[in-house]
Design an enzyme around this catalytic site. Sequence first.
Site, mmCIF file in Angstrom:
data_model
loop_
_atom_site.group_PDB
_atom_site.id
_atom_site.type_symbol
_atom_site.label_atom_id
_atom_site.label_comp_id
_atom_site.label_asym_id
_atom_site.label_seq_id
_atom_site.Cartn_x
_atom_site.Cartn_y
_atom_site.Cartn_z
ATOM 1 N N LYS A 45 0.807 -1.203 0.000
ATOM 2 C CA LYS A 45 0.000 0.000 0.000
ATOM 3 C C LYS A 45 0.852 1.271 0.000
ATOM 4 O O LYS A 45 0.378 2.342 -0.377
ATOM 5 C CB LYS A 45 -0.889 0.031 1.260
ATOM 6 C CG LYS A 45 -1.778 -1.161 1.426
ATOM 7 C CD LYS A 45 -2.502 -1.089 2.791
ATOM 8 C CE LYS A 45 -3.247 -2.375 3.054
ATOM 9 N NZ LYS A 45 -3.706 -2.455 4.455
ATOM 10 N N GLY A 46 2.079 1.158 0.485
ATOM 11 C CA GLY A 46 2.879 2.347 0.803
ATOM 12 C C GLY A 46 3.029 3.379 -0.309
ATOM 13 O O GLY A 46 3.108 4.567 -0.030
ATOM 14 N N ASP A 102 7.573 3.274 -2.099
ATOM 15 C CA ASP A 102 7.690 4.396 -1.156
ATOM 16 C C ASP A 102 9.067 4.418 -0.506
ATOM 17 O O ASP A 102 9.650 5.478 -0.321
ATOM 18 C CB ASP A 102 6.579 4.352 -0.093
ATOM 19 C CG ASP A 102 6.486 3.011 0.614
ATOM 20 O OD1 ASP A 102 6.919 1.996 0.033
ATOM 21 O OD2 ASP A 102 5.998 2.962 1.743
ATOM 22 N N ASP A 105 14.439 -0.176 2.023
ATOM 23 C CA ASP A 105 15.056 -0.260 3.346
ATOM 24 C C ASP A 105 16.127 -1.364 3.277
ATOM 25 O O ASP A 105 17.228 -1.125 2.774
ATOM 26 C CB ASP A 105 13.918 -0.553 4.339
ATOM 27 C CG ASP A 105 14.334 -0.485 5.789
ATOM 28 O OD1 ASP A 105 15.519 -0.320 6.080
ATOM 29 O OD2 ASP A 105 13.461 -0.618 6.667
ATOM 30 N N LYS A 133 16.891 4.300 2.005
ATOM 31 C CA LYS A 133 17.565 4.210 3.309
ATOM 32 C C LYS A 133 18.772 3.287 3.157
ATOM 33 O O LYS A 133 18.748 2.138 3.610
ATOM 34 C CB LYS A 133 16.569 3.629 4.318
ATOM 35 C CG LYS A 133 16.698 4.140 5.723
ATOM 36 C CD LYS A 133 15.798 3.347 6.656
ATOM 37 C CE LYS A 133 14.758 4.184 7.323
ATOM 38 N NZ LYS A 133 14.015 3.428 8.365
HETATM 39 C C1 PRP Z 1 7.353 -1.501 3.047
HETATM 40 C C2 PRP Z 1 7.659 -0.639 1.825
HETATM 41 C C3 PRP Z 1 8.507 -1.525 0.972
HETATM 42 C C4 PRP Z 1 9.237 -2.384 1.976
HETATM 43 C C5 PRP Z 1 10.647 -1.883 2.118
HETATM 44 O O1 PRP Z 1 6.239 -2.289 2.769
HETATM 45 O O2 PRP Z 1 6.487 -0.233 1.169
HETATM 46 O O3 PRP Z 1 7.725 -2.327 0.124
HETATM 47 O O4 PRP Z 1 8.537 -2.287 3.213
HETATM 48 O O5 PRP Z 1 11.357 -2.654 3.048
HETATM 49 P P1 PRP Z 1 12.595 -3.581 2.651
HETATM 50 O O6 PRP Z 1 13.466 -2.821 1.704
HETATM 51 O O7 PRP Z 1 13.274 -3.799 3.996
HETATM 52 O O8 PRP Z 1 12.072 -4.846 2.077
HETATM 53 P P2 PRP Z 1 5.325 -3.013 3.894
HETATM 54 O O9 PRP Z 1 5.637 -4.477 3.913
HETATM 55 O O10 PRP Z 1 5.443 -2.269 5.193
HETATM 56 O O11 PRP Z 1 3.871 -2.868 3.304
HETATM 57 P P3 PRP Z 1 3.009 -1.546 2.973
HETATM 58 O O12 PRP Z 1 3.594 -0.950 1.714
HETATM 59 O O13 PRP Z 1 1.636 -2.062 2.773
HETATM 60 O O14 PRP Z 1 3.126 -0.588 4.149
#
Ligand code: PRP
Length: 182
Positions: A45-46, A102, A105, A133
């Site tokens: 969703k982000g 979004d 990480d 990041k």
């Molecule tokens: C978040 C973000 C990325 C991912 C990044 O998604 O949207 O997809 O984490 O993290 P990483 O580089 O450590 O893999 P999340 O799983 O929180 O779902 P969301 O987008 O629905 O909030």
Amino acid sequence: MSMYDDIEKILISEQELQDRIAELADEMNAFYTDADRPVLVCILKGAFMFLADLTRHLKFRHELDFMVVSSYGRSTKSSGIVRILLDLETNIQDRNVIIVEDIVDTGRTLSYILRHFHARHPASVRICTLLNKPSRREVEIPVDFYGFKVPDEFVVGYGLDYAEEYRNLPFIGVLKPSVYTM
Ligand code: PRP
């Protein structure tokens, strides 16, 4: 207590976000042509808010598609286990793909998505993320376009959540540690 009381500080203001997204779109406008007709894949969703603002600045012909992806068992840290909850509708074989995220990480989510996409033989795959990041990276990811580098803090807002809240904030803020250590 208002959700605004949970924010320690504003890291990137609404104006800074909007200005940088317009610039980022121009970098992409200089790169892609109508003939490329890329498919922008919004990772939900982000990335919903970023995609909505970004696409309005793009001048080349493009399509939009959406994927719902979630890191399983995620709390404040990425678990590294990725689940595809909703897959693409588009057949990306021989297509130019731009993944819109979004935040990158650890890179584990995108690493998984990239492998998943490459198996479908697209013409090209590039990555556009609002936030990057790099200090937390565990898997090397070729980030082609990004908006801002962010420090290793718990960021929310403009699509990013904590426990599904704060996505609607128009800025990127840092969450007070007391909110997630309770
Ligand atoms: C978040 C973000 C990325 C991912 C990044 O998604 O949207 O997809 O984490 O993290 P990483 O580089 O450590 O893999 P999340 O799983 O929180 O779902 P969301 O987008 O629905 O909030």
